[in-house]
Design a protein around this motif. Structure first.
Motif, PDB file in Angstrom:
ATOM      1  N   VAL A 164       0.869  -1.099  -0.081  1.00 16.07           N
ATOM      2  CA  VAL A 164      -0.070  -0.139   0.021  1.00 16.07           C
ATOM      3  C   VAL A 164       0.927   1.226   0.043  1.00 16.07           C
ATOM      4  O   VAL A 164       1.769   1.452   0.857  1.00 16.07           O
ATOM      5  CB  VAL A 164      -0.882   0.100   1.271  1.00 16.07           C
ATOM      6  CG1 VAL A 164      -1.883   1.290   1.322  1.00 16.07           C
ATOM      7  CG2 VAL A 164      -1.947  -1.175   1.143  1.00 16.07           C
ATOM      8  N   VAL A 165       0.677   2.239  -0.911  1.00 19.93           N
ATOM      9  CA  VAL A 165       1.333   3.585  -1.197  1.00 19.93           C
ATOM     10  C   VAL A 165       0.083   4.548  -1.016  1.00 19.93           C
ATOM     11  O   VAL A 165      -0.458   4.500  -1.950  1.00 19.93           O
ATOM     12  CB  VAL A 165       2.405   3.560  -2.243  1.00 19.93           C
ATOM     13  CG1 VAL A 165       2.969   4.792  -2.200  1.00 19.93           C
ATOM     14  CG2 VAL A 165       3.282   2.317  -2.265  1.00 19.93           C
ATOM     15  N   ALA A 166       0.219   5.452   0.095  1.00 17.25           N
ATOM     16  CA  ALA A 166      -0.860   6.360   0.015  1.00 17.25           C
ATOM     17  C   ALA A 166      -0.383   7.745   0.374  1.00 17.25           C
ATOM     18  O   ALA A 166       0.719   7.848   0.957  1.00 17.25           O
ATOM     19  CB  ALA A 166      -2.013   5.819   1.281  1.00 17.25           C
ATOM     20  N   LYS A 167      -1.012   8.675  -0.394  1.00 17.25           N
ATOM     21  CA  LYS A 167      -0.273   9.767  -0.248  1.00 17.25           C
ATOM     22  C   LYS A 167      -1.387  10.924  -0.147  1.00 17.25           C
ATOM     23  O   LYS A 167      -2.449  10.906  -0.597  1.00 17.25           O
ATOM     24  CB  LYS A 167       0.665  10.242  -1.438  1.00 17.25           C
ATOM     25  CG  LYS A 167       1.312  11.384  -1.608  1.00 17.25           C
ATOM     26  CD  LYS A 167       2.440  11.525  -2.546  1.00 17.25           C
ATOM     27  CE  LYS A 167       3.627  12.519  -2.704  1.00 17.25           C
ATOM     28  NZ  LYS A 167       4.272  12.574  -4.066  1.00 17.25           N
ATOM     29  N   ARG A 168      -1.143  11.970   1.073  1.00 11.50           N
ATOM     30  CA  ARG A 168      -2.094  13.068   1.146  1.00 11.50           C
ATOM     31  C   ARG A 168      -1.165  14.288   1.016  1.00 11.50           C
ATOM     32  O   ARG A 168      -0.773  14.878   2.003  1.00 11.50           O
ATOM     33  CB  ARG A 168      -2.740  12.861   2.405  1.00 11.50           C
ATOM     34  CG  ARG A 168      -3.606  13.732   2.698  1.00 11.50           C
ATOM     35  CD  ARG A 168      -4.495  13.547   4.059  1.00 11.50           C
ATOM     36  NE  ARG A 168      -3.818  13.279   5.250  1.00 11.50           N
ATOM     37  CZ  ARG A 168      -4.497  12.707   6.121  1.00 11.50           C
ATOM     38  NH1 ARG A 168      -5.973  12.688   6.371  1.00 11.50           N
ATOM     39  NH2 ARG A 168      -3.750  12.017   7.255  1.00 11.50           N
ATOM     40  N   LYS A 169      -1.284  14.985  -0.349  1.00 11.33           N
ATOM     41  CA  LYS A 169      -0.483  16.107  -0.422  1.00 11.33           C
ATOM     42  C   LYS A 169      -1.456  17.225  -0.419  1.00 11.33           C
ATOM     43  O   LYS A 169      -1.998  17.782  -1.372  1.00 11.33           O
ATOM     44  CB  LYS A 169       0.286  15.857  -1.836  1.00 11.33           C
ATOM     45  CG  LYS A 169       1.012  17.459  -2.127  1.00 11.33           C
ATOM     46  CD  LYS A 169       1.467  17.252  -3.440  1.00 11.33           C
ATOM     47  CE  LYS A 169       2.266  18.462  -4.094  1.00 11.33           C
ATOM     48  NZ  LYS A 169       1.225  19.550  -4.190  1.00 11.33           N
ATOM     49  N   LEU A 170      -1.456  17.855   0.880  1.00 16.62           N
ATOM     50  CA  LEU A 170      -2.560  19.226   1.099  1.00 16.62           C
ATOM     51  C   LEU A 170      -1.858  20.244   1.811  1.00 16.62           C
ATOM     52  O   LEU A 170      -2.496  20.902   2.803  1.00 16.62           O
ATOM     53  CB  LEU A 170      -3.577  18.346   1.901  1.00 16.62           C
ATOM     54  CG  LEU A 170      -4.251  17.097   1.312  1.00 16.62           C
ATOM     55  CD1 LEU A 170      -5.170  16.504   2.266  1.00 16.62           C
ATOM     56  CD2 LEU A 170      -5.009  17.581   0.152  1.00 16.62           C
ATOM     57  N   SER A 171      -0.822  20.579   1.244  1.00 16.95           N
ATOM     58  CA  SER A 171      -0.086  21.999   1.600  1.00 16.95           C
ATOM     59  C   SER A 171       0.227  21.828   3.165  1.00 16.95           C
ATOM     60  O   SER A 171       0.443  22.730   3.575  1.00 16.95           O
ATOM     61  CB  SER A 171      -1.131  23.102   1.248  1.00 16.95           C
ATOM     62  OG  SER A 171      -1.167  23.184  -0.064  1.00 16.95           O
ATOM     63  N   GLN A 172       0.819  20.554   3.463  1.00 18.41           N
ATOM     64  CA  GLN A 172       1.059  20.308   4.793  1.00 18.41           C
ATOM     65  C   GLN A 172       2.525  21.195   5.058  1.00 18.41           C
ATOM     66  O   GLN A 172       3.062  21.366   6.112  1.00 18.41           O
ATOM     67  CB  GLN A 172       1.375  19.137   5.343  1.00 18.41           C
ATOM     68  CG  GLN A 172       0.255  18.358   5.358  1.00 18.41           C
ATOM     69  CD  GLN A 172      -0.114  17.536   3.792  1.00 18.41           C
ATOM     70  OE1 GLN A 172       0.171  17.823   2.903  1.00 18.41           O
ATOM     71  NE2 GLN A 172      -0.508  16.183   3.804  1.00 18.41           N
ATOM     72  N   ASN A 173       3.263  21.364   3.920  1.00 15.47           N
ATOM     73  CA  ASN A 173       4.583  21.987   3.973  1.00 15.47           C
ATOM     74  C   ASN A 173       4.292  23.566   4.245  1.00 15.47           C
ATOM     75  O   ASN A 173       5.411  24.492   3.991  1.00 15.47           O
ATOM     76  CB  ASN A 173       5.557  21.886   2.841  1.00 15.47           C
ATOM     77  CG  ASN A 173       4.831  22.135   1.319  1.00 15.47           C
ATOM     78  OD1 ASN A 173       3.612  22.108   1.262  1.00 15.47           O
ATOM     79  ND2 ASN A 173       5.372  22.245   0.319  1.00 15.47           N
ATOM     80  N   ARG A 174       3.186  24.126   4.173  1.00  7.85           N
ATOM     81  CA  ARG A 174       2.858  25.749   4.219  1.00  7.85           C
ATOM     82  C   ARG A 174       2.459  25.947   5.796  1.00  7.85           C
ATOM     83  O   ARG A 174       1.886  25.109   6.362  1.00  7.85           O
ATOM     84  CB  ARG A 174       1.935  25.950   3.317  1.00  7.85           C
ATOM     85  CG  ARG A 174       2.124  25.767   1.832  1.00  7.85           C
ATOM     86  CD  ARG A 174       2.951  26.744   1.375  1.00  7.85           C
ATOM     87  NE  ARG A 174       3.617  26.435  -0.093  1.00  7.85           N
ATOM     88  CZ  ARG A 174       4.221  27.488  -0.795  1.00  7.85           C
ATOM     89  NH1 ARG A 174       4.488  28.403  -0.076  1.00  7.85           N
ATOM     90  NH2 ARG A 174       4.606  26.890  -1.938  1.00  7.85           N
ATOM     91  N   PRO A 175       2.518  27.237   6.134  1.00  3.18           N
ATOM     92  CA  PRO A 175       2.126  27.730   7.482  1.00  3.18           C
ATOM     93  C   PRO A 175       0.719  27.430   7.497  1.00  3.18           C
ATOM     94  O   PRO A 175      -0.165  27.561   6.472  1.00  3.18           O
ATOM     95  CB  PRO A 175       2.643  29.135   7.457  1.00  3.18           C
ATOM     96  CG  PRO A 175       3.824  29.309   6.396  1.00  3.18           C
ATOM     97  CD  PRO A 175       3.264  28.239   5.437  1.00  3.18           C
ATOM     98  N   HIS A 176       0.335  27.593   8.737  1.00  5.86           N
ATOM     99  CA  HIS A 176      -1.135  27.254   9.079  1.00  5.86           C
ATOM    100  C   HIS A 176      -2.153  28.111   8.290  1.00  5.86           C
ATOM    101  O   HIS A 176      -3.403  27.950   7.870  1.00  5.86           O
ATOM    102  CB  HIS A 176      -1.587  27.052  10.569  1.00  5.86           C
ATOM    103  CG  HIS A 176      -0.873  25.859  10.934  1.00  5.86           C
ATOM    104  ND1 HIS A 176      -1.028  25.428  12.455  1.00  5.86           N
ATOM    105  CD2 HIS A 176      -0.283  24.744  10.355  1.00  5.86           C
ATOM    106  CE1 HIS A 176      -0.486  24.208  12.509  1.00  5.86           C
ATOM    107  NE2 HIS A 176      -0.133  23.857  11.486  1.00  5.86           N
TER     108      HIS A 176
END
Length: 213
Positions: A164-176
């Motif tokens: 299983v490879v799952a990815k949630r790319k949701l701007s987690q590298n940006r400030p809140h």
């Protein structure tokens, strides 16, 4: 799908939610004639609490995919969409695409006709449940001969993924505060890229980040 530890999605509960909410999937198989892909609705196995899925393909897709004989990649595509650099603020930025997706890989087990009928029944019930007057599989004007003939034209399968490879790319590298701006634009903004489903996924990921702090 290349994985990034910052975007990895590993919680089984969250993966089950993703699968349940996005049942239209892509089935990919590597054959002697090259890669082949089909698209079908797939459900979680109701008798399991892991990531086992059940579904069916129409004949002759079972032969084309080599169903039950070789590894099958099932692509689960969740909400996704364009993120404008204008939503990041005044600094230098480029656009990106946010998404949630999972790849389930394994060799599927073929179902018996009775098992396949139960899966077909579940599929119809799942999607007809939201209709004003649901037309279920075993209800008139469908009769047993009709349903049996329908089943014979399909092949059911159960897949317990070994990878299983799952990815949630949701701007987690940006400030809140930047993420909150993007969520607002996606949820109720005036752009053609507004998507409340993607906004909800981003809010879910942001809330998880805050809890983890």
């Amino acid at each position: 799908m290349r994985q990034n530890p910052s975007f990895a999605m590993t919680d089984v509960g969250e993966l089950r939610r993703l699968i349940d909410a996005n049942p239209w999937m892509t089935l990919v198989s590597a054959t002697d004639d090259g890669l082949v892909a089909s698209h079908y609705a797939v459900l979680l196995d109701e008798d399991r609490d892991d990531l086992t899925i059940v579904g069916h393909v129409g004949r002759p897709d079972d032969l084309i995919l080599g169903l039950g004989e070789r590894e099958l990649l099932v692509v689960v595509q969740g909400p996704h969409g364009y993120i404008s650099p204008g939503w990041y603020g005044d600094g230098a930025n480029v656009p990106t695409w946010n998404f949630v997706s999972a790849h389930l890989t394994g060799i599927p087990e073929l179902l018996t006709p009775d098992e396949n009928l139960r899966v077909l029944d579940r599929l119809v019930a799942r999607f007809e449940s939201g209709m004003p007057q649901p037309r279920l599989l075993w209800e008139l004007p469908n009769d047993r001969d009709f349903v049996t003939k329908l089943e014979r034209g399909t092949v059911g399968f159960r897949l317990t993924p070994t990878k299983v490879v799952a990815k949630r790319k949701l701007s987690q590298n940006r400030p809140h505060e930047v993420v909150e701006t993007i969520i607002a634009e996606l949820d109720a903004g005036a752009s053609p890229y507004a998507d409340p489903r993607l906004a909800a996924e981003m809010q879910r990921a942001l809330d998880a980040r805050r809890v983890a702090r």
